[in-house]
Each structure stands twice: as structure tokens, then as C-alpha cells.
Write an enzyme that holds these catalytic residues in place. Structure first.
Site, PDB file in Angstrom:
ATOM      1  CG  ASP A   1      11.356   9.923   6.357  1.00 27.18           C
ATOM      2  OD1 ASP A   1      11.282   8.874   7.018  1.00 27.18           O
ATOM      3  OD2 ASP A   1      10.990  11.033   6.787  1.00 27.18           O
TER       4      ASP A   1
ATOM      5  CD  GLU B   1       8.269   6.390  12.265  1.00 28.77           C
ATOM      6  OE1 GLU B   1       8.089   5.876  11.150  1.00 28.77           O
ATOM      7  OE2 GLU B   1       7.653   7.411  12.652  1.00 28.77           O
ATOM      8  CG  HIS B   2      12.142   8.575  12.188  1.00 28.48           C
ATOM      9  ND1 HIS B   2      10.818   8.972  12.070  1.00 28.48           N
ATOM     10  CD2 HIS B   2      12.412   7.791  11.120  1.00 28.48           C
ATOM     11  CE1 HIS B   2      10.318   8.446  10.966  1.00 28.48           C
ATOM     12  NE2 HIS B   2      11.251   7.722  10.372  1.00 28.48           N
TER      13      HIS B   2
ATOM     14  CB  THR C   1       5.855  10.451  11.083  1.00 28.48           C
ATOM     15  OG1 THR C   1       5.507   9.697   9.930  1.00 28.48           O
ATOM     16  CG2 THR C   1       7.353  10.687  11.098  1.00 28.48           C
TER      17      THR C   1
ATOM     18  CE1 TYR D   1      -3.914   2.136   0.138  1.00 23.97           C
ATOM     19  CE2 TYR D   1      -2.545   3.453   1.595  1.00 23.97           C
ATOM     20  CZ  TYR D   1      -3.657   3.323   0.796  1.00 23.97           C
ATOM     21  OH  TYR D   1      -4.517   4.381   0.626  1.00 23.97           O
TER      22      TYR D   1
ATOM     23  CD  GLN E   1      10.680  12.701   9.840  1.00 23.67           C
ATOM     24  OE1 GLN E   1       9.890  11.756   9.819  1.00 23.67           O
ATOM     25  NE2 GLN E   1      11.377  13.050   8.766  1.00 23.67           N
TER      26      GLN E   1
ATOM     27  CD  GLU F   1       3.807 -31.528  27.922  1.00 24.33           C
ATOM     28  OE1 GLU F   1       3.299 -31.849  26.827  1.00 24.33           O
ATOM     29  OE2 GLU F   1       4.685 -30.658  28.039  1.00 24.33           O
TER      30      GLU F   1
ATOM     31  CG  HIS G   1       5.570  12.764   8.034  1.00 21.83           C
ATOM     32  ND1 HIS G   1       5.381  11.866   7.017  1.00 21.83           N
ATOM     33  CD2 HIS G   1       6.908  12.880   8.173  1.00 21.83           C
ATOM     34  CE1 HIS G   1       6.549  11.449   6.561  1.00 21.83           C
ATOM     35  NE2 HIS G   1       7.496  12.045   7.245  1.00 21.83           N
TER      36      HIS G   1
ATOM     37  CG  ASN H   1      -5.997   7.097   6.007  1.00 22.00           C
ATOM     38  OD1 ASN H   1      -6.224   5.911   6.235  1.00 22.00           O
ATOM     39  ND2 ASN H   1      -6.675   7.797   5.102  1.00 22.00           N
TER      40      ASN H   1
ATOM     41  CD  GLN I   1     -11.551   2.762  -0.794  1.00 21.31           C
ATOM     42  OE1 GLN I   1     -11.817   2.748   0.403  1.00 21.31           O
ATOM     43  NE2 GLN I   1     -11.437   3.882  -1.489  1.00 21.31           N
TER      44      GLN I   1
ATOM     45  CG  HIS J   1       1.241 -35.861  21.763  1.00 17.24           C
ATOM     46  ND1 HIS J   1      -0.115 -35.663  21.785  1.00 17.24           N
ATOM     47  CD2 HIS J   1       1.782 -34.783  21.131  1.00 17.24           C
ATOM     48  CE1 HIS J   1      -0.393 -34.500  21.199  1.00 17.24           C
ATOM     49  NE2 HIS J   1       0.745 -33.950  20.783  1.00 17.24           N
TER      50      HIS J   1
END
Length: 438
Positions: free
Chosen positions: A354, A320-321, A230, A123, A252, A409, A255, A207, A184, A414
Site C-alpha cells: 500500500d 485484491e490482496h 479494499t 486522481y 485493511q 465472408e 480503509h 469513493n 467534478q 476487401h
């Protein structure tokens, strides 16, 4: 000493329960509809959300070449250069992942193979910005891992095909490109429709609706990360340049209106100068309508006593960064473990990561860096084990051990599988075998 704050965030959380619930409900209804009605539902939501309803969402080869022809030569050249860097690093990562086979005792072999996923979806967002680099990070990385079929989905921008994004997706190696966005697109790739192949794994940022769709569909398909807005955190000492710090924080913050930008430093002077330069730059920054909101609501400037405290606090944030602007930036490699990616020294900015340096920009947010890294070739590989016993003696001995372990067990079935090998290969008698054969 407790850290002091020159600036605190005006908003304490990026989450709003009511909004999140509404997003969740909308996403579920879209997924359910597409699951039931396939392409017709996909078209309905594309018309509703993107005002986009072409004869076919999938681009033909001719349409792809037409789109590429509309992209400036310099942009095509830059895409190829950035993708070369991504490919080099991804290939190095792939080469580091080895298949394994060992003989743990005579006649007992254990191993694993790293097999690529067969079909992956990518995506590529296109809401506020056409994120060309997301094509490099998702599609090219999948191809280096060995994924046979990669589907790319990206939304139209203002009712038009995003030509540069299409060029990036094609050059990265996408096997199919669909101009389709939002929930979608994610739902169609996850469940499959008459014209869109079901994928086994989906990667790429998006998003709140895209993130929620990935969350709801996880398990039905694999996903890279559940990413939020971000984030950037800069660790700086008294030698850092305040103008650089301000510039990189804003890089950043632009964003979106909910992107945290945090400075941790041992210098109050640097902190105050950074805040001054941020306000000055916001006067001319074309994306100030977003960056200023992020800075106002989620920006922080924190003063600590020393760099040990700075690294410790940065590890708590698990941003994140994390950009390290100190005289000895590689100290962060030894002092930090919680982050999406490190950017070491003034010559290395987050924007490189990035857009073009070669490491992957799909990274963990909201403190997920405490337990996971970002997208890389390994995410597209299934490390699958196998085992083979070729020695009768070894099989019998394992059978004896298995029987004891299983009965501890209370797994009698088994245990009997183990007993049977012990009986076959080592001649041990078991009453249940004699009784069952009568």
C-alpha cells in the site's frame, strides 16, 4: 469436506441497488453539467461538495513550493524513499516491454511499438485519509512509461490544501496539480474545461462517486480499473502467528466500513485465536470505528482440511490482496492465479504494498483478479502494430489469399484490394479490373 466457517459476513454484498442508482444519477447530472458549462459547473460542485472555491483550482509553482515547505523533513524523505522503490520496479517493468519486428516470410514485415499515452490524469483521494502513496503509484508510473503530461487532482482536506499530498504529486513528476476532488475532478479531466486539459487516460482510486464517474466516462477516456472497497484475504497454516494475522486483517479493514477481511486456514485454533486478537486490538485501534464495522459486516474466518483446499478457495475469492502466512509461502505462486497481488511470508505485509515497497497498489477488486492485473507501466502504453510488404511476389500472393478469405465472408471490396495487388505484381487477370478501367 466442505469448509467450515467460524465467522460469516453479516452482510452478503457490498452493493445496494437503491444507493447505486442514486449515485449513478448524481454522477450523470454532474458530468452533463460540466460537459455543458465547464469551469463554472466545476466551481459549483466544488463549493457544494467540498466547500472549496479558490481563485484558481490549479496550484501555481509558488503555491506548490509553499506547500512542500510546510511538510516535515522526515515526511519528504520518506516520500522520496518510497518513490525510489516505485521507480525502480516501474523501470524494470518498462524494460521488460519490448518493441517487436519480425519478417514472417521474405519481404513481409510485422511489428509493434509500445507508444506512451500523451496525457494522463491522476486522481489522488483525500477523503478519510490523505493517500500520498496514490501519487507515487499513478503519476510516477505514468512518467516512467513516458507520458508527456500528467495532471494530478486531489481534494482539499477540511478546507485546506493537503500539503503532503501536493509534495508527493510534485516529487512524482506531476505537470499540473489541481486541488479538486470527487466527480467534478474526474469529469473535468475526462471532458476538458477552459482551464483543465482533457486527458486520454485516468488512474487512481476513489469513493463510490469517483468510481461511478470513471465507469460512465470509460470509452471517452481510458481508465485503470473499476475498483471497489479494499479487500484482504490471508491464507495461513497452523504455524502462523495469530496476533500477526489479526493485525494484518485489521490493517485493511480500517480503509472503510465495507472492506472485506477474510482468513482461510487449516487450523481451527489459529482461527479462534485470530478472532480473539481482533476483538482485543479493536479496543485500542484509533480507526476502530471503521475497522470494527468492516470486520462485523464483511469479516470471515474459514477452516479447511489442507492447504490445497485453502489455495483453491482463495482462488475462488480472487481477492485484491492475498497474504500468505505459511511455512512455504511461495507455494502460492504455483497454486494460485486469481488475485490482485500476493504478499509472501510473515516478513511481507499488505501495508508495504500500500505504502512503500514499490509494487503498485492500484489493484483489481470484486473478483476482477480473475481477468486483469493492477495498474503498471503497461497500462500507460499503447501496443500498436504495423506491417510492411516490400516484396512484389509476397504482396501478390497475399492478395490472392486475401481475395479468397474476404469472399468467404462476402466482403467483395476487401477482396478487390487483394486482387489488385495480385494483378499488379503477379500479372493475374481479373474481369472486374478490366471492366472498371473501361
Amino acid at each position: 469436506m466442505v469448509a467450515r466457517r467460524l465467522k460469516s459476513p453479516a452482510v452478503t454484498s457490498v452493493d445496494n441497488a437503491a444507493t447505486s442508482q442514486k449515485v449513478s444519477e448524481i454522477v450523470k447530472s454532474v458530468i452533463d453539467d460540466i460537459r455543458a458549462n465547464g469551469d463554472s459547473a466545476v466551481r459549483t460542485y466544488s463549493e457544494k461538495f467540498d466547500k472549496w472555491s479558490p481563485a484558481s483550482f490549479k496550484l501555481s509553482d509558488a503555491q506548490i513550493q509553499e506547500a512542500i515547505a510546510k511538510v516535515p523533513e522526515q515526511t519528504i524523505s520518506d516520500i522520496k524513499e518510497a518513490q525510489k522503490n516505485v521507480r525502480i520496479f516501474a523501470e524494470a517493468q518498462r524494460a521488460s516491454i519490448k518493441d517487436v519486428e519480425i519478417e514472417i516470410q521474405p519481404g513481409v514485415f510485422l511489428g509493434h511499438r509500445n507508444n506512451p499515452i500523451t496525457t494522463a490524469g491522476a486522481y489522488i483521494p483525500g477523503g478519510r485519509y490523505p493517500l500520498l502513496a496514490s501519487a507515487h503509484m499513478t503519476i510516477l508510473t505514468a512518467k516512467v512509461a513516458g507520458v508527456k503530461h500528467v495532471i494530478a487532482c486531489t481534494p482539499p482536506i477540511n478546507g485546506e490544501i493537503p500539503n503532503a499530498t501536493v509534495a508527493a504529486a510534485h516529487l512524482a513528476g506531476a505537470d499540473e496539480i489541481f486541488i479538486l476532488g470527487g466527480t467534478q475532478a474526474v469529469a473535468a479531466m475526462a471532458v476538458g474545461t477552459e482551464t483543465i486539459r482533457k486527458v486520454e487516460f485516468l488512474a487512481g482510486p476513489g469513493n463510490a462517486f469517483v468510481a461511478e464517474a470513471k465507469r460512465q466516462l470509460f470509452g471517452e477516456m481510458g481508465i485503470d480499473l473499476l475498483a471497489g472497497p479494499t479487500e484482504i484475504l490471508i491464507v495461513a497454516d497452523e504455524h502462523a502467528d495469530a496476533f500477526t494475522v489479526a493485525t494484518d486483517l485489521l490493517s485493511q479493514a480500517e480503509h472503510g466500513p465495507d472492506s472485506p477481511a477474510v482468513l482461510i486456514t487449516n487450523s481451527e485454533q489459529l482461527g479462534r485465536q485470530t478472532m480473539h486478537f481482533i476483538e482485543q486490538q479493536l479496543k485500542t485501534l484509533s480507526t476502530a470505528h471503521l475497522a470494527s464495522v468492516s470486520w462485523r459486516d464483511f469479516g470471515e474466518v474459514i477452516i479447511v482440511d489442507d492447504m490445497d483446499e485453502a489455495y483453491g478457495l482463495a482462488d475462488e475469492y480472487a481477492s485484491e490482496h492475498v497474504q500468505v502466512l505459511t511455512q512455504t509461502p511461495r507455494d502460492a505462486l504455483e497454486n494460485m492465479t486469481n488475485y490482485g497481488a500476493l504478499f509472501l511470508g510473515e516478513k511481507t505485509c499488505v501495508s508495504y504494498g500500500d505504502k512503500c515497497i514499490g509494487t503498485n497498489h492500484v489493484l483489481p477488486t470484486r473478483k476482477a483478479g480473475r481477468y486483469t492485473g493492477g495498474l503498471w507501466v503497461g497500462k500507460y502504453l499503447k501496443t500498436q502494430t504495423y506491417q510492411e510488404v516490400t516484396s512484389e511476389k509476397a504482396s501478390g500472393e497475399l492478395g490472392k489469399l486475401c481475395g479468397r478469405c474476404a469472399r468467404a465472408e462476402l466482403f467483395e471490396g476487401h477482396a478487390r484490394s487483394g486482387d489488385l495487388r495480385d494483378s499488379k505484381y503477379l500479372g493475374v487477370k481479373y474481369d472486374w479490373i478490366e471492366q472498371a478501367k473501361q
